[in-house]
Design a protein around this motif. Structure first.
Motif, PDB file in Angstrom:
ATOM      1  N   ASP A   8       0.815  -1.214   0.000  1.00 56.28           N
ATOM      2  CA  ASP A   8       0.000   0.000   0.000  1.00 56.28           C
ATOM      3  C   ASP A   8       0.856   1.275   0.000  1.00 56.28           C
ATOM      4  O   ASP A   8       0.574   2.232   0.708  1.00 56.28           O
ATOM      5  CB  ASP A   8      -0.953  -0.004   1.207  1.00 56.28           C
ATOM      6  CG  ASP A   8      -2.078   1.011   1.067  1.00 56.28           C
ATOM      7  OD1 ASP A   8      -2.482   1.301  -0.072  1.00 56.28           O
ATOM      8  OD2 ASP A   8      -2.537   1.532   2.107  1.00 56.28           O
ATOM      9  N   LEU A   9       1.907   1.282  -0.812  1.00 62.17           N
ATOM     10  CA  LEU A   9       2.847   2.403  -0.815  1.00 62.17           C
ATOM     11  C   LEU A   9       2.227   3.630  -1.473  1.00 62.17           C
ATOM     12  O   LEU A   9       1.672   3.555  -2.571  1.00 62.17           O
ATOM     13  CB  LEU A   9       4.124   2.007  -1.555  1.00 62.17           C
ATOM     14  CG  LEU A   9       5.222   3.066  -1.604  1.00 62.17           C
ATOM     15  CD1 LEU A   9       5.737   3.375  -0.209  1.00 62.17           C
ATOM     16  CD2 LEU A   9       6.361   2.615  -2.513  1.00 62.17           C
ATOM     17  N   ARG A  10       2.386   4.747  -0.797  1.00 60.29           N
ATOM     18  CA  ARG A  10       1.879   6.021  -1.299  1.00 60.29           C
ATOM     19  C   ARG A  10       2.985   7.064  -1.246  1.00 60.29           C
ATOM     20  O   ARG A  10       3.702   7.176  -0.241  1.00 60.29           O
ATOM     21  CB  ARG A  10       0.669   6.493  -0.474  1.00 60.29           C
ATOM     22  CG  ARG A  10      -0.513   5.530  -0.568  1.00 60.29           C
ATOM     23  CD  ARG A  10      -1.684   5.916   0.319  1.00 60.29           C
ATOM     24  NE  ARG A  10      -2.747   4.931   0.189  1.00 60.29           N
ATOM     25  CZ  ARG A  10      -3.704   4.957  -0.740  1.00 60.29           C
ATOM     26  NH1 ARG A  10      -3.733   5.963  -1.612  1.00 60.29           N
ATOM     27  NH2 ARG A  10      -4.611   4.020  -0.810  1.00 60.29           N
ATOM     28  N   LYS A  20      -0.450   5.450  -5.518  1.00 60.48           N
ATOM     29  CA  LYS A  20      -1.746   5.445  -4.847  1.00 60.48           C
ATOM     30  C   LYS A  20      -2.059   4.079  -4.262  1.00 60.48           C
ATOM     31  O   LYS A  20      -3.070   3.464  -4.566  1.00 60.48           O
ATOM     32  CB  LYS A  20      -2.832   5.870  -5.843  1.00 60.48           C
ATOM     33  CG  LYS A  20      -2.534   7.205  -6.516  1.00 60.48           C
ATOM     34  CD  LYS A  20      -3.497   7.513  -7.652  1.00 60.48           C
ATOM     35  CE  LYS A  20      -3.130   8.814  -8.346  1.00 60.48           C
ATOM     36  NZ  LYS A  20      -4.020   9.114  -9.499  1.00 60.48           N
ATOM     37  N   GLY A  21      -1.143   3.585  -3.442  1.00 60.69           N
ATOM     38  CA  GLY A  21      -1.385   2.301  -2.800  1.00 60.69           C
ATOM     39  C   GLY A  21      -0.805   1.134  -3.566  1.00 60.69           C
ATOM     40  O   GLY A  21      -1.503   0.150  -3.827  1.00 60.69           O
ATOM     41  N   VAL A  22       0.474   1.219  -3.935  1.00 61.72           N
ATOM     42  CA  VAL A  22       1.139   0.168  -4.711  1.00 61.72           C
ATOM     43  C   VAL A  22       1.578  -0.963  -3.784  1.00 61.72           C
ATOM     44  O   VAL A  22       2.181  -0.735  -2.738  1.00 61.72           O
ATOM     45  CB  VAL A  22       2.362   0.743  -5.458  1.00 61.72           C
ATOM     46  CG1 VAL A  22       3.231  -0.379  -6.032  1.00 61.72           C
ATOM     47  CG2 VAL A  22       1.900   1.692  -6.557  1.00 61.72           C
ATOM     48  N   SER A  23       1.278  -2.190  -4.187  1.00 63.55           N
ATOM     49  CA  SER A  23       1.718  -3.378  -3.455  1.00 63.55           C
ATOM     50  C   SER A  23       2.342  -4.362  -4.451  1.00 63.55           C
ATOM     51  O   SER A  23       1.786  -4.607  -5.526  1.00 63.55           O
ATOM     52  CB  SER A  23       0.548  -4.064  -2.740  1.00 63.55           C
ATOM     53  OG  SER A  23      -0.020  -3.220  -1.758  1.00 63.55           O
ATOM     54  N   LEU A  24       3.504  -4.889  -4.093  1.00 61.06           N
ATOM     55  CA  LEU A  24       4.164  -5.885  -4.937  1.00 61.06           C
ATOM     56  C   LEU A  24       5.200  -6.631  -4.118  1.00 61.06           C
ATOM     57  O   LEU A  24       5.571  -6.200  -3.024  1.00 61.06           O
ATOM     58  CB  LEU A  24       4.800  -5.243  -6.177  1.00 61.06           C
ATOM     59  CG  LEU A  24       5.893  -4.187  -5.993  1.00 61.06           C
ATOM     60  CD1 LEU A  24       7.276  -4.816  -5.791  1.00 61.06           C
ATOM     61  CD2 LEU A  24       5.940  -3.260  -7.201  1.00 61.06           C
ATOM     62  N   THR A  25       5.670  -7.742  -4.664  1.00 63.05           N
ATOM     63  CA  THR A  25       6.730  -8.518  -4.031  1.00 63.05           C
ATOM     64  C   THR A  25       7.774  -8.897  -5.081  1.00 63.05           C
ATOM     65  O   THR A  25       7.470  -8.986  -6.272  1.00 63.05           O
ATOM     66  CB  THR A  25       6.198  -9.816  -3.381  1.00 63.05           C
ATOM     67  OG1 THR A  25       5.619 -10.640  -4.392  1.00 63.05           O
ATOM     68  CG2 THR A  25       5.164  -9.502  -2.311  1.00 63.05           C
ATOM     69  N   VAL A  26       8.991  -9.101  -4.594  1.00 57.49           N
ATOM     70  CA  VAL A  26      10.076  -9.622  -5.420  1.00 57.49           C
ATOM     71  C   VAL A  26      10.745 -10.736  -4.625  1.00 57.49           C
ATOM     72  O   VAL A  26      11.163 -10.521  -3.478  1.00 57.49           O
ATOM     73  CB  VAL A  26      11.102  -8.529  -5.777  1.00 57.49           C
ATOM     74  CG1 VAL A  26      12.229  -9.120  -6.634  1.00 57.49           C
ATOM     75  CG2 VAL A  26      10.436  -7.368  -6.517  1.00 57.49           C
ATOM     76  N   GLU A  27      10.837 -11.908  -5.239  1.00 53.36           N
ATOM     77  CA  GLU A  27      11.427 -13.058  -4.565  1.00 53.36           C
ATOM     78  C   GLU A  27      12.933 -13.120  -4.824  1.00 53.36           C
ATOM     79  O   GLU A  27      13.415 -12.611  -5.840  1.00 53.36           O
ATOM     80  CB  GLU A  27      10.766 -14.353  -5.042  1.00 53.36           C
ATOM     81  CG  GLU A  27       9.250 -14.378  -4.892  1.00 53.36           C
ATOM     82  CD  GLU A  27       8.803 -14.155  -3.464  1.00 53.36           C
ATOM     83  OE1 GLU A  27       9.454 -14.704  -2.550  1.00 53.36           O
ATOM     84  OE2 GLU A  27       7.807 -13.431  -3.264  1.00 53.36           O
ATOM     85  N   ARG A  47      12.617   5.387  -6.808  1.00 55.42           N
ATOM     86  CA  ARG A  47      13.243   6.346  -5.900  1.00 55.42           C
ATOM     87  C   ARG A  47      12.724   6.183  -4.473  1.00 55.42           C
ATOM     88  O   ARG A  47      13.465   6.394  -3.506  1.00 55.42           O
ATOM     89  CB  ARG A  47      13.014   7.770  -6.405  1.00 55.42           C
ATOM     90  CG  ARG A  47      13.827   8.089  -7.656  1.00 55.42           C
ATOM     91  CD  ARG A  47      13.478   9.443  -8.243  1.00 55.42           C
ATOM     92  NE  ARG A  47      13.743  10.536  -7.313  1.00 55.42           N
ATOM     93  CZ  ARG A  47      14.934  11.097  -7.127  1.00 55.42           C
ATOM     94  NH1 ARG A  47      15.982  10.657  -7.814  1.00 55.42           N
ATOM     95  NH2 ARG A  47      15.086  12.093  -6.275  1.00 55.42           N
ATOM     96  N   ALA A  48      11.472   5.789  -4.346  1.00 55.72           N
ATOM     97  CA  ALA A  48      10.929   5.542  -3.006  1.00 55.72           C
ATOM     98  C   ALA A  48      11.589   4.310  -2.374  1.00 55.72           C
ATOM     99  O   ALA A  48      11.919   4.324  -1.182  1.00 55.72           O
ATOM    100  CB  ALA A  48       9.419   5.364  -3.084  1.00 55.72           C
ATOM    101  N   GLY A  57       2.637   7.018   2.913  1.00 53.67           N
ATOM    102  CA  GLY A  57       1.863   5.923   3.483  1.00 53.67           C
ATOM    103  C   GLY A  57       2.381   4.590   2.992  1.00 53.67           C
ATOM    104  O   GLY A  57       3.134   4.506   2.025  1.00 53.67           O
ATOM    105  N   GLY A  58       1.989   3.532   3.687  1.00 53.00           N
ATOM    106  CA  GLY A  58       2.379   2.198   3.295  1.00 53.00           C
ATOM    107  C   GLY A  58       3.680   1.741   3.920  1.00 53.00           C
ATOM    108  O   GLY A  58       4.239   2.395   4.805  1.00 53.00           O
ATOM    109  N   ARG A  59       4.193   0.618   3.428  1.00 47.45           N
ATOM    110  CA  ARG A  59       5.366  -0.021   4.031  1.00 47.45           C
ATOM    111  C   ARG A  59       6.242  -0.638   2.963  1.00 47.45           C
ATOM    112  O   ARG A  59       5.756  -1.175   1.957  1.00 47.45           O
ATOM    113  CB  ARG A  59       4.909  -1.120   5.006  1.00 47.45           C
ATOM    114  CG  ARG A  59       6.020  -1.935   5.640  1.00 47.45           C
ATOM    115  CD  ARG A  59       5.468  -3.051   6.515  1.00 47.45           C
ATOM    116  NE  ARG A  59       6.552  -3.866   7.056  1.00 47.45           N
ATOM    117  CZ  ARG A  59       7.124  -4.892   6.407  1.00 47.45           C
ATOM    118  NH1 ARG A  59       6.695  -5.223   5.207  1.00 47.45           N
ATOM    119  NH2 ARG A  59       8.113  -5.579   6.977  1.00 47.45           N
TER     120      ARG A  59
END
Length: 240
Positions: A8-10, A20-27, A47-48, A57-59
């Motif tokens: 939920d990155l903002r 606006k609330g980006v969520s993703l993963t990288v293995e 850059r974030a 916002g987000g993590r």
């Protein structure tokens, strides 16, 4: 455990929310591509992650550590290095001096060996080790930017538009080098408008539009998607 977890990155520029609330993963060991048009928020995302932009916002988690508010230099020390959009080499420094700067987080005695490893990967840089970076061609500068990031020995390499402004034959060489980097075990998150080249390199991909993830699939699935082909592959530069 996922190497990179974004929840939920903002990110906002004043009143304008770019992510606006980006969520993703990288293995670990993956190559993951981020596709999107200009203005989608791709560079803002990179850059974030690197700690160069404040998050509203987000993590962001990396290797089990929350780095949401970690300083950029500490993020490099933890194992994330970025090759930025536009290369941004230090033009008044030599190739060797640029590479040496990439190792600012590492013991001085280890840097020379890593520089030689980069020269082995990019022989053109070895030939120009004493040349000012500002006098290199665009492709050579891109090699230098990637090599400089690798000097930090990252667990996660962030690549922002590595093909930007390069001729197709140069793009082919750059992506062959990236395949070698991936095969060596370095995890890669790549932002790239050349969707065809990026998806041929990647294991998985995400599509970012106006600050939101709108689609995710395997690289093969995205290559086969009619919607993706119409939006991105038709005008992507050919990379062999």
């Amino acid at each position: 455990m996922s190497l990179l977890v974004i929840e939920d990155l903002r990110v906002a520029y004043g009143q304008i929310e770019a992510l606006k609330g980006v969520s993703l993963t990288v293995e670990p060991g993956e190559v993951v591509a981020i596709l999107g048009a200009n203005g989608a928020g791709k560079t803002t995302l990179m850059r974030a992650i690197s700690g160069l932009l404040p998050r509203s916002g987000g993590r962001i988690g990396f290797a089990g550590t929350d780095i949401t508010r970690t300083a950029a230099d500490r993020i490099v020390r933890l194992g994330i290095a970025q090759s930025p959009e536009g290369r941004r080499v230090f033009g008044t420094l030599t190739v060797a001096e640029n590479l040496k700067l990439g190792g600012f987080t590492r013991p001085a005695g280890e840097i020379a060996g890593s520089i030689e490893t980069v020269f082995a990967m990019f022989p053109r840089l070895a030939e120009r080790r004493g040349q000012l970076a500002g006098t290199l061609s665009g492709g050579e500068q891109q090699m230098l930017a990637i090599g400089r990031a690798l000097i930090a020995r990252p667990r996660l390499l962030l690549l922002d538009e590595p093909s930007l402004g390069l001729a197709p034959i140069i793009i082919q060489g750059i992506f062959r080098s990236l395949r070698g980097i991936a095969d060596s075990g370095v995890t890669i998150l790549i932002v790239e408008q050349n969707a065809r080249a990026a998806l041929r390199l990647a294991d998985r991909g995400y599509v970012l539009e106006v600050g939101r993830i709108v689609q995710t699939d395997s690289a093969a699935g995205l290559l086969a998607s009619g919607q993706i082909r119409e939006a991105y592959l038709g005008r992507a530069a050919q990379a062999g």
